[in-house]
Design an enzyme around this catalytic site. Structure first.
Site, PDB file in Angstrom:
ATOM      1  N   SER A 119      -4.361  -6.511  -9.153  1.00  0.00           N
ATOM      2  CA  SER A 119      -3.222  -5.513  -9.075  1.00  0.00           C
ATOM      3  C   SER A 119      -1.896  -6.137  -9.407  1.00  0.00           C
ATOM      4  O   SER A 119      -1.038  -5.588  -9.688  1.00  0.00           O
ATOM      5  CB  SER A 119      -2.760  -4.940  -7.495  1.00  0.00           C
ATOM      6  OG  SER A 119      -2.831  -6.209  -6.831  1.00  0.00           O
ATOM      7  N   HIS A 140      -7.695  -1.244 -13.327  1.00  0.00           N
ATOM      8  CA  HIS A 140      -7.128  -1.111 -12.077  1.00  0.00           C
ATOM      9  C   HIS A 140      -6.983   0.019 -11.377  1.00  0.00           C
ATOM     10  O   HIS A 140      -6.454   1.157 -11.828  1.00  0.00           O
ATOM     11  CB  HIS A 140      -5.605  -1.517 -12.049  1.00  0.00           C
ATOM     12  CG  HIS A 140      -4.886  -1.813 -10.881  1.00  0.00           C
ATOM     13  ND1 HIS A 140      -3.589  -1.325 -10.676  1.00  0.00           N
ATOM     14  CD2 HIS A 140      -5.328  -2.036  -9.451  1.00  0.00           C
ATOM     15  CE1 HIS A 140      -3.041  -1.613  -9.212  1.00  0.00           C
ATOM     16  NE2 HIS A 140      -4.391  -2.211  -8.730  1.00  0.00           N
ATOM     17  N   GLU A 152      -5.324   2.251 -14.219  1.00  0.00           N
ATOM     18  CA  GLU A 152      -4.185   1.371 -15.321  1.00  0.00           C
ATOM     19  C   GLU A 152      -5.556   0.687 -16.255  1.00  0.00           C
ATOM     20  O   GLU A 152      -6.257  -0.116 -15.393  1.00  0.00           O
ATOM     21  CB  GLU A 152      -3.311   0.649 -14.663  1.00  0.00           C
ATOM     22  CG  GLU A 152      -2.240   1.464 -13.933  1.00  0.00           C
ATOM     23  CD  GLU A 152      -1.139   0.602 -13.195  1.00  0.00           C
ATOM     24  OE1 GLU A 152      -0.102   0.667 -13.190  1.00  0.00           O
ATOM     25  OE2 GLU A 152      -1.713  -0.389 -12.501  1.00  0.00           O
ATOM     26  N   ASN A 190       2.746  -0.908  -9.690  1.00  0.00           N
ATOM     27  CA  ASN A 190       2.960  -1.904  -8.714  1.00  0.00           C
ATOM     28  C   ASN A 190       4.576  -2.331  -8.951  1.00  0.00           C
ATOM     29  O   ASN A 190       5.254  -2.749  -8.348  1.00  0.00           O
ATOM     30  CB  ASN A 190       2.119  -2.910  -8.332  1.00  0.00           C
ATOM     31  CG  ASN A 190       0.969  -2.469  -7.612  1.00  0.00           C
ATOM     32  OD1 ASN A 190       0.933  -1.378  -6.756  1.00  0.00           O
ATOM     33  ND2 ASN A 190      -0.149  -3.140  -7.694  1.00  0.00           N
TER      34      ASN A 190
HETATM   35  N1  CAA Z   1     -12.188   6.883   1.024  1.00  0.00           N
HETATM   36  C1  CAA Z   1     -12.504   7.953   0.466  1.00  0.00           C
HETATM   37  N2  CAA Z   1     -12.012   9.241   0.956  1.00  0.00           N
HETATM   38  C2  CAA Z   1     -10.890   9.156   1.396  1.00  0.00           C
HETATM   39  C3  CAA Z   1     -10.223   8.125   1.823  1.00  0.00           C
HETATM   40  C4  CAA Z   1     -10.825   6.947   1.927  1.00  0.00           C
HETATM   41  N3  CAA Z   1     -10.453   5.804   2.307  1.00  0.00           N
HETATM   42  N4  CAA Z   1      -9.298   8.702   2.755  1.00  0.00           N
HETATM   43  C5  CAA Z   1      -8.958   9.956   2.555  1.00  0.00           C
HETATM   44  N5  CAA Z   1      -9.993  10.277   1.821  1.00  0.00           N
HETATM   45  C6  CAA Z   1     -10.251  11.683   1.246  1.00  0.00           C
HETATM   46  C7  CAA Z   1     -11.068  12.599   2.293  1.00  0.00           C
HETATM   47  O1  CAA Z   1     -12.145  13.315   1.231  1.00  0.00           O
HETATM   48  C8  CAA Z   1     -10.254  13.048   2.715  1.00  0.00           C
HETATM   49  O2  CAA Z   1     -10.789  14.445   3.433  1.00  0.00           O
HETATM   50  P1  CAA Z   1     -11.681  14.599   4.824  1.00  0.00           P
HETATM   51  O3  CAA Z   1     -10.742  13.804   5.603  1.00  0.00           O
HETATM   52  O4  CAA Z   1     -11.563  16.029   4.963  1.00  0.00           O
HETATM   53  O5  CAA Z   1     -13.179  14.154   4.385  1.00  0.00           O
HETATM   54  C9  CAA Z   1      -9.235  13.683   1.897  1.00  0.00           C
HETATM   55  O6  CAA Z   1      -9.134  12.539   1.110  1.00  0.00           O
HETATM   56  C10 CAA Z   1      -7.676  13.936   2.565  1.00  0.00           C
HETATM   57  O7  CAA Z   1      -7.597  12.841   3.669  1.00  0.00           O
HETATM   58  P2  CAA Z   1      -6.873  13.325   4.879  1.00  0.00           P
HETATM   59  O8  CAA Z   1      -7.028  14.682   5.374  1.00  0.00           O
HETATM   60  O9  CAA Z   1      -7.080  12.093   5.851  1.00  0.00           O
HETATM   61  O10 CAA Z   1      -5.232  13.146   4.780  1.00  0.00           O
HETATM   62  P3  CAA Z   1      -4.275  13.482   3.468  1.00  0.00           P
HETATM   63  O11 CAA Z   1      -4.739  14.829   3.004  1.00  0.00           O
HETATM   64  O12 CAA Z   1      -2.969  13.032   4.028  1.00  0.00           O
HETATM   65  O13 CAA Z   1      -4.601  12.219   2.200  1.00  0.00           O
HETATM   66  C11 CAA Z   1      -4.450  10.104   1.276  1.00  0.00           C
HETATM   67  C12 CAA Z   1      -4.979  11.226   2.517  1.00  0.00           C
HETATM   68  C13 CAA Z   1      -5.385  10.768   0.293  1.00  0.00           C
HETATM   69  C14 CAA Z   1      -4.515   8.930   1.480  1.00  0.00           C
HETATM   70  C15 CAA Z   1      -2.911  10.734   0.871  1.00  0.00           C
HETATM   71  O14 CAA Z   1      -1.997  10.519   1.903  1.00  0.00           O
HETATM   72  C16 CAA Z   1      -2.391   9.957  -0.201  1.00  0.00           C
HETATM   73  O15 CAA Z   1      -2.713  10.230  -1.564  1.00  0.00           O
HETATM   74  N6  CAA Z   1      -1.732   8.842  -0.001  1.00  0.00           N
HETATM   75  C17 CAA Z   1      -0.888   8.233  -1.097  1.00  0.00           C
HETATM   76  C18 CAA Z   1      -2.167   7.222  -1.394  1.00  0.00           C
HETATM   77  C19 CAA Z   1      -1.508   6.240  -2.459  1.00  0.00           C
HETATM   78  O16 CAA Z   1      -0.224   6.207  -2.892  1.00  0.00           O
HETATM   79  N7  CAA Z   1      -2.277   5.163  -2.902  1.00  0.00           N
HETATM   80  C20 CAA Z   1      -2.084   4.350  -3.864  1.00  0.00           C
HETATM   81  C21 CAA Z   1      -1.753   2.919  -3.218  1.00  0.00           C
HETATM   82  S1  CAA Z   1      -1.231   1.656  -4.143  1.00  0.00           S
HETATM   83  C22 CAA Z   1      -2.592   1.115  -4.802  1.00  0.00           C
HETATM   84  O17 CAA Z   1      -3.744   1.356  -4.361  1.00  0.00           O
HETATM   85  C23 CAA Z   1      -2.437   0.091  -6.010  1.00  0.00           C
HETATM   86  C24 CAA Z   1      -2.392  -1.455  -5.506  1.00  0.00           C
HETATM   87  O18 CAA Z   1      -2.815  -2.127  -6.149  1.00  0.00           O
HETATM   88  C25 CAA Z   1      -1.855  -1.754  -4.090  1.00  0.00           C
END
Ligand code: CAA
Length: 283
Positions: A119, A140, A152, A190
């Site tokens: 990342s 990424h 990415e 990031n």
């Molecule tokens: N793995 C697989 N599927 C997942 C999951 C996981 N860890 N977490 C959630 N899901 C899926 C599931 O299908 C879930 O549905 P079910 O619970 O019914 O099975 C669905 O997503 C929705 O999840 P939730 O109902 O628990 O919650 P939500 O609707 O609030 O969504 C979220 C959760 C998808 C995490 C959402 O809050 C979101 O998009 N958050 C932002 C995430 C983000 O910005 N990620 C980028 C991080 S930065 C990065 O990754 C880069 C780096 O280099 C650090």
């Protein structure tokens, strides 16, 4: 060159998500872990996410079996000898990544593309460990990988256009929108997200607003799915801290200096969701 056989090194949070996404997209996937315990843990995570998809009616049991049938676990990197593309998704440790690239270069066919899911680390530093720097790039993914729609694709000064095109095609076959960035710390997302999270921590620490109100402000005021502090808990505070430090080390830009509170939380083992405590409690 059409990518059909994919290898993934690491079956943790990111690696496991990449494996699942590739297998769902129809790729034959081989994944390695350092030992059987980690491999079993990673495979069980994938199975439980897929089972939940079956329970929720998002896929049939037969589709799940077919996806699982395309995933082959191993503890030997030599099993990557027939892969078209190998993605490294181990922890953010440059020495470890360099060793992996040197090893992959010896094992994989000369035509194979070697990618890192880093990342924030410099990809050219990994590429020069191989004799095929033109075939090394960043791919990424974002967490949670099966849900997030972006990839990415990152090119170093040595990556060929052919490799970038193959990486782009691969990301699109995984069902993602592909954006292209240069091998510069934090790439696109990031580079923007880390100062955003660090600023939110400063804001909370200086008492301008509570953590709940900062997150609600961004969640509802900007329509982000979660606020920056909840997002930091999802990513892992150790990861946020590591990325910020790595970016500051390379860019020397004060916007990447981690607030002391973040370092203290990492020292205390409050790493976010994965340890049950971060800015919020998950127990
Ligand atoms: N793995 C697989 N599927 C997942 C999951 C996981 N860890 N977490 C959630 N899901 C899926 C599931 O299908 C879930 O549905 P079910 O619970 O019914 O099975 C669905 O997503 C929705 O999840 P939730 O109902 O628990 O919650 P939500 O609707 O609030 O969504 C979220 C959760 C998808 C995490 C959402 O809050 C979101 O998009 N958050 C932002 C995430 C983000 O910005 N990620 C980028 C991080 S930065 C990065 O990754 C880069 C780096 O280099 C650090």
């Amino acid at each position: 060159m059409e990518i059909q056989k994919v290898g993934v090194i690491g079956c943790g949070q990111m690696g496991g998500g990449i494996v699942q996404t590739c297998a769902q997209a129809g790729f034959d996937v081989r994944v390695t872990e350092v030992n059987d315990t980690f491999l079993e843990k990673g495979m069980n995570n994938i199975k439980s996410v897929l089972s939940r998809n079956v329970e929720k009616g998002r896929m049939t049991k037969e589709e799940m079996e077919a996806v699982l049938g395309r995933i082959h676990g191993s503890t030997k990197t030599t099993d990557f000898a027939d892969r078209d593309l190998v993605i490294e998704a181990v922890i953010e440790n440059m020495d470890m990544k360099k060793k992996i690239f040197a090893e992959l270069d010896k094992i994989c066919p000369p035509s194979a593309i070697l990618a890192t899911n880093t990342s924030c680390l410099s990809i050219i530093d990994m590429a020069v460990m191989t004799k095929r720097a033109d075939k090394v790039l960043g791919i990424h993914f974002f967490n949670p990988v099966p849900v997030m729609k972006l990839v990415e694709v990152v090119k170093t000064i040595a990556t060929s256009q052919e490799t970038i095109s193959a990486g782009k095609q691969f990301g699109e076959k995984c069902g993602k929108k592909v954006v292209i960035a240069q091998d510069s710390p934090g790439f696109i997302v990031n580079r923007l997200m880390i100062p955003f999270i660090l600023n939110a921590i400063h804001m909370m620490d200086s008492g301008i607003a509570s953590k709940e109100d900062i997150d609600a402000g961004i969640n509802l005021g900007l329509n982000h799915p979660m606020g920056p502090l909840a997002l930091a808990d999802l990513i892992g505070l150790d990861t946020v801290f590591f990325i910020a430090n790595a970016m500051y080390a390379e860019l020397r830009d004060p916007q990447f200096v981690a607030p002391p509170l973040l370092g203290k939380m990492v020292t205390a083992g409050w790493l976010g969701r994965k340890t049950g405590k971060g800015f919020y409690d998950y127990k």
